[in-house]
Design a protein around this motif. Structure first.
Motif, mmCIF file in Angstrom:
data_model
loop_
_atom_site.group_PDB
_atom_site.id
_atom_site.type_symbol
_atom_site.label_atom_id
_atom_site.label_comp_id
_atom_site.label_asym_id
_atom_site.label_seq_id
_atom_site.Cartn_x
_atom_site.Cartn_y
_atom_site.Cartn_z
ATOM 1 N N TRP A 65 0.810 -1.219 0.000
ATOM 2 C CA TRP A 65 0.000 0.000 0.000
ATOM 3 C C TRP A 65 0.850 1.279 0.000
ATOM 4 O O TRP A 65 0.344 2.347 -0.307
ATOM 5 N N THR A 66 2.114 1.173 0.327
ATOM 6 C CA THR A 66 2.975 2.359 0.420
ATOM 7 C C THR A 66 2.956 3.218 -0.839
ATOM 8 O O THR A 66 2.731 4.417 -0.760
ATOM 9 N N PRO A 67 3.166 2.642 -2.043
ATOM 10 C CA PRO A 67 3.166 3.487 -3.242
ATOM 11 C C PRO A 67 1.832 4.184 -3.491
ATOM 12 O O PRO A 67 1.785 5.261 -4.074
ATOM 13 N N GLN A 68 0.725 3.609 -3.038
ATOM 14 C CA GLN A 68 -0.583 4.205 -3.264
ATOM 15 C C GLN A 68 -0.927 5.265 -2.218
ATOM 16 O O GLN A 68 -1.747 6.130 -2.466
ATOM 17 N N GLY A 69 -0.298 5.156 -1.070
ATOM 18 C CA GLY A 69 -0.612 6.069 0.028
ATOM 19 C C GLY A 69 0.194 7.336 0.052
ATOM 20 O O GLY A 69 -0.161 8.277 0.727
ATOM 21 N N VAL A 70 1.296 7.341 -0.689
ATOM 22 C CA VAL A 70 2.140 8.540 -0.663
ATOM 23 C C VAL A 70 2.023 9.297 -1.906
ATOM 24 O O VAL A 70 1.531 9.731 -2.603
#
Length: 70
Positions: A65-70
């Motif tokens: 989820w990191t790439p979608q959350g930042v």
């Protein structure tokens, strides 16, 4: 769970591991491990086949989820 207010980051901002570490800590208030940042970088670079092997409870899902959350 809502995201804290923060500036939007583009894939261009996240071109290397130190930037991913900095941006995710700013956005989520948590530090990411090296393997998590390298996996997120591979996702942002558009690599299609990514294998991420880690133990139970090591935050593999948050890595995805990191790439979608930042």
């Amino acid at each position: 769970m809502s995201m804290p207010p923060s500036r939007a980051f583009s894939a261009r901002d996240l071109s290397d591991v130190p930037e991913i570490k900095r941006c995710t800590e700013e956005r989520f208030g948590r530090r990411r491990c090296l393997w998590q940042c390298e996996t997120a970088l591979a996702i942002l670079q558009g690599n299609q086949d990514i294998a991420c092997i880690s133990s139970t409870g090591s935050a593999k899902t948050s890595t995805l989820w990191t790439p979608q959350g930042v």
